[in-house]
Design a protein around this motif. Structure first.
Motif, PDB file in Angstrom:
ATOM      1  N   SER A 115     -12.690  24.896  29.892  1.00 47.17           N
ATOM      2  CA  SER A 115     -12.886  24.365  28.547  1.00 47.17           C
ATOM      3  C   SER A 115     -11.753  23.425  28.129  1.00 47.17           C
ATOM      4  N   LYS A 116     -10.674  23.386  28.899  1.00 43.40           N
ATOM      5  CA  LYS A 116      -9.514  22.589  28.457  1.00 43.40           C
ATOM      6  C   LYS A 116      -9.127  21.513  29.466  1.00 43.40           C
ATOM      7  N   GLY A 125      -4.348  40.744  34.642  1.00 40.61           N
ATOM      8  CA  GLY A 125      -3.232  40.203  33.853  1.00 40.61           C
ATOM      9  C   GLY A 125      -3.717  39.851  32.458  1.00 40.61           C
ATOM     10  N   GLY A 173      -3.871  27.649  21.864  1.00 41.88           N
ATOM     11  CA  GLY A 173      -4.344  28.812  22.630  1.00 41.88           C
ATOM     12  C   GLY A 173      -3.270  29.845  22.906  1.00 41.88           C
ATOM     13  N   ASP A 193      -8.410  29.773  17.768  1.00 39.40           N
ATOM     14  CA  ASP A 193      -7.674  31.000  18.048  1.00 39.40           C
ATOM     15  C   ASP A 193      -6.201  30.894  17.709  1.00 39.40           C
ATOM     16  N   GLY A 249      -2.041  32.231  29.404  1.00 37.00           N
ATOM     17  CA  GLY A 249      -3.297  32.926  29.127  1.00 37.00           C
ATOM     18  C   GLY A 249      -4.138  33.106  30.384  1.00 37.00           C
ATOM     19  N   GLY A 250      -5.434  33.241  30.155  1.00 41.03           N
ATOM     20  CA  GLY A 250      -6.332  33.533  31.267  1.00 41.03           C
ATOM     21  C   GLY A 250      -6.358  32.461  32.338  1.00 41.03           C
ATOM     22  N   PHE A 299      -9.211  46.808  29.640  1.00 40.19           N
ATOM     23  CA  PHE A 299      -9.123  45.779  28.605  1.00 40.19           C
ATOM     24  C   PHE A 299      -9.082  46.469  27.244  1.00 40.19           C
ATOM     25  N   PHE A 311      -4.556  32.441  36.006  1.00 36.18           N
ATOM     26  CA  PHE A 311      -4.986  33.073  37.262  1.00 36.18           C
ATOM     27  C   PHE A 311      -5.781  32.148  38.164  1.00 36.18           C
ATOM     28  N   ILE A 344      -9.204  37.359  34.806  1.00 39.09           N
ATOM     29  CA  ILE A 344     -10.159  36.283  34.587  1.00 39.09           C
ATOM     30  C   ILE A 344      -9.753  35.108  35.490  1.00 39.09           C
ATOM     31  N   GLY A 383      -2.952  27.540  26.106  1.00 44.85           N
ATOM     32  CA  GLY A 383      -3.307  28.901  26.507  1.00 44.85           C
ATOM     33  C   GLY A 383      -4.800  29.092  26.398  1.00 44.85           C
ATOM     34  N   GLY A 384      -5.206  30.336  26.198  1.00 45.74           N
ATOM     35  CA  GLY A 384      -6.631  30.606  26.046  1.00 45.74           C
ATOM     36  C   GLY A 384      -7.229  31.178  27.308  1.00 45.74           C
ATOM     37  N   GLY A 402      -1.953  35.290  25.885  1.00 42.12           N
ATOM     38  CA  GLY A 402      -2.421  36.623  26.262  1.00 42.12           C
ATOM     39  C   GLY A 402      -3.544  37.030  25.338  1.00 42.12           C
ATOM     40  N   VAL A 403      -4.066  38.240  25.557  1.00 42.49           N
ATOM     41  CA  VAL A 403      -5.153  38.725  24.711  1.00 42.49           C
ATOM     42  C   VAL A 403      -4.530  39.258  23.409  1.00 42.49           C
ATOM     43  N   PHE A 404      -4.196  38.321  22.524  1.00 39.53           N
ATOM     44  CA  PHE A 404      -3.405  38.677  21.336  1.00 39.53           C
ATOM     45  C   PHE A 404      -4.169  39.557  20.357  1.00 39.53           C
ATOM     46  N   GLU A 405      -5.502  39.604  20.505  1.00 40.21           N
ATOM     47  CA  GLU A 405      -6.305  40.429  19.592  1.00 40.21           C
ATOM     48  C   GLU A 405      -6.005  41.913  19.806  1.00 40.21           C
TER      49      GLU A 405
HETATM   50  P1  AMP Z   1      -9.714  29.848  24.009  1.00 35.99           P
HETATM   51  O1  AMP Z   1     -10.859  29.910  23.043  1.00 35.99           O
HETATM   52  O2  AMP Z   1     -10.054  29.209  25.314  1.00 35.99           O
HETATM   53  O3  AMP Z   1      -8.473  29.263  23.365  1.00 35.99           O
HETATM   54  O4  AMP Z   1      -9.396  31.338  24.402  1.00 35.99           O
HETATM   55  C1  AMP Z   1      -8.855  32.255  23.510  1.00 35.99           C
HETATM   56  C2  AMP Z   1      -9.048  33.606  24.070  1.00 35.99           C
HETATM   57  O5  AMP Z   1      -8.400  33.719  25.304  1.00 35.99           O
HETATM   58  C3  AMP Z   1      -8.495  34.712  23.207  1.00 35.99           C
HETATM   59  O6  AMP Z   1      -9.571  35.430  22.669  1.00 35.99           O
HETATM   60  C4  AMP Z   1      -7.691  35.566  24.172  1.00 35.99           C
HETATM   61  O7  AMP Z   1      -7.943  36.945  24.061  1.00 35.99           O
HETATM   62  C5  AMP Z   1      -8.147  35.071  25.523  1.00 35.99           C
HETATM   63  N1  AMP Z   1      -7.145  35.282  26.575  1.00 35.99           N
HETATM   64  C6  AMP Z   1      -5.860  34.907  26.575  1.00 35.99           C
HETATM   65  N2  AMP Z   1      -5.247  35.357  27.684  1.00 35.99           N
HETATM   66  C7  AMP Z   1      -6.140  36.032  28.404  1.00 35.99           C
HETATM   67  C8  AMP Z   1      -6.113  36.747  29.648  1.00 35.99           C
HETATM   68  N3  AMP Z   1      -4.984  36.835  30.353  1.00 35.99           N
HETATM   69  N4  AMP Z   1      -7.237  37.333  30.075  1.00 35.99           N
HETATM   70  C9  AMP Z   1      -8.382  37.256  29.344  1.00 35.99           C
HETATM   71  N5  AMP Z   1      -8.482  36.592  28.180  1.00 35.99           N
HETATM   72  C10 AMP Z   1      -7.379  35.990  27.708  1.00 35.99           C
END
Ligand code: AMP
Length: 398
Positions: free
Chosen positions: A202-203, A294, A319, A356, A221-222, A274, A225, A239, A196-197, A322-325
């Motif tokens: 970066s991955k 999304g 990862g 994360d 995750g992001g 957001f 898209f 994103i 995810g993430g 979603g934006v789990f924060e």
């Molecule tokens: P990473 O450091 O690449 O593992 O990214 C982690 C971050 O990805 C976290 O802070 C999440 O909030 C963010 N993230 C996950 N899903 C999404 C999304 N759909 N849109 C934007 N940011 C996201």
């Protein structure tokens, strides 16, 4: 090879490279001490063996020499507490005559922390002269910083040559390597990776590498898209990395060629802002209206992810999906966490890693339900990519 379990620490000053790069708030309070706790078994073993731990670490990214805000001072009392009240002192520097004197005077059972290694550029440059000066502070070298094992820095690798025989892994690196090998070398099948993430970019290397190893690859995750857009979907304000559309297509092609079951969200929780106050709605992942983005996996996707995860024999999770924060967008990541815990109960080996993901499992209380949590980010990914890590090779004398 020397190991921490059979080394005689009696009367020895043991230079330990740890990863005490902990997050501090604006009042210099530690907000997550996971990395400190991770090094405790090694530190305790040295103390119990009659030695004195001399701790080396970096903290943050100081640019030009010493800066108060990157001092290791705020860690001193907390380490003492974690060690049940042991005497913990801090040196004003990490090299030099005064530090050497302090190291010489440390009594068995006492701990000395050397000041931030990265106050010297020589550390990250892997300078041999600097490594030699660090080495003067100890009788043996213990590498327990898996988080920096992928760097050929002075304290993580170069220093090894000054301890031709008296060098070893700490318990943390030992257990990291053992756990990672369970995933990399002999995974119980089916092997599922959940990546995810935020970004594909970066991955990408790890994703490509995993395609040779896994049976299922859940991408969430992001980065969803970039794939959705590559397939002609509408992603609204989500994103998305336009430069990586071809990469996304290629990953899908490779997955088909290699027989990997690639699982990407079919629906998402979209939001018009957001924030926790945003309006939300569930939409197909390729039909996100303009002005919406999304921010979490949708219910259909979550069900799909869960089904795959719960049937897995080995799970690697890196990862959030979603934006789990933000609580409103944490449901997908929590559901994944529950599924991973469930699979682990049923006998799967689950490894969670990456900054994360570790925050996530701790925040939502999954830590006890997974098999292993890796504290490393980059080092973990490079190990999984099959690279030789300098900090590991140096101890093994490779
Ligand atoms: P990473 O450091 O690449 O593992 O990214 C982690 C971050 O990805 C976290 O802070 C999440 O909030 C963010 N993230 C996950 N899903 C999404 C999304 N759909 N849109 C934007 N940011 C996201």
């Amino acid at each position: 090879m020397q190991t921490i379990s059979n080394y005689n620490f009696k009367g020895k000053k043991a230079l330990i490279r740890v990863d005490f790069n902990v997050p501090l708030n604006e009042n210099f309070e530690i907000t997550d001490d996971t990395r400190m706790r991770a090094a405790l078994p090694t530190i305790k073993k040295i103390i119990e063996g009659g030695g004195s731990p001399i701790i080396m670490s970096h903290l943050g990214r100081p640019k030009n020499g010493p800066e108060d805000k990157f001092s290791l001072n705020p860690l001193v009392n907390h380490l003492s507490e974690l060690l049940g009240g042991a005497t913990v002192k801090i040196a004003p520097d990490c090299i030099g005559d005064e530090v050497k004197k302090m190291a010489n005077n440390v009594q068995p059972g006492e701990v000395l922390i050397l000041e931030n290694l990265r106050f010297y550029k020589e550390e990250t440059k892997g300078d041999e002269g600097f490594a030699a000066k660090l080495a003067e502070n100890g009788d043996c070298w213990v590498n327990d910083a898996f988080g920096t094992a992928h760097r050929a820095h002075a304290s993580t690798a170069v220093i090894a040559k000054f301890f031709p025989t008296d060098k070893m892994f700490g318990y943390l690196i030992e257990s990291e390597v053992k756990s990672l090998d369970k995933v990399v070398k002999e995974p119980q099948r089916p092997f599922t990776a959940i990546m995810g993430g935020a970004k594909v970019s970066s991955k990408i290397t790890i994703i490509e590498n995993l395609l040779d190893k896994v049976d299922n690859l859940i991408l969430g995750g992001g980065m969803t898209f970039t794939f959705v857009k590559a397939n002609g979907g509408k992603v609204g304000g989500s994103i998305c990395e336009d430069d990586f559309l071809d990469t996304a297509k290629n990953i899908q092609k490779l997955a088909v060629e290699k027989g990997v079951n690639l699982v990407i969200a079919t629906d998402v929780l979209a939001a018009d802002d957001f924030s926790q106050d945003a309006n939300t709605k569930v939409v197909p992942s390729g039909e996100i209206p303009e002005g919406w983005e999304g921010l979490d996996a949708g219910p259909e996707s979550i069900a799909m992810f869960k089904e795959v995860i719960e049937k897995s024999g080995t799970i690697l999770w890196n990862g959030p999906v979603g934006v789990f924060e933000i609580e409103k967008f944490s449901g997908g990541s929590v559901a994944i966490g529950n599924a991973v815990v469930e699979a682990t109960k049923n006998g799967a080996f689950s490894l969670v890693g990456g900054g994360d993901s570790v925050a996530l499992v701790n925040q939502f209380g999954f830590a006890d339900g997974v098999s292993y949590i890796s504290t490393a980010g980059g080092a973990l990914l490079e190990y999984l990519e099959g690279k030789t890590l300098p900090g590991i090779a140096a101890v093994r004398g490779e």
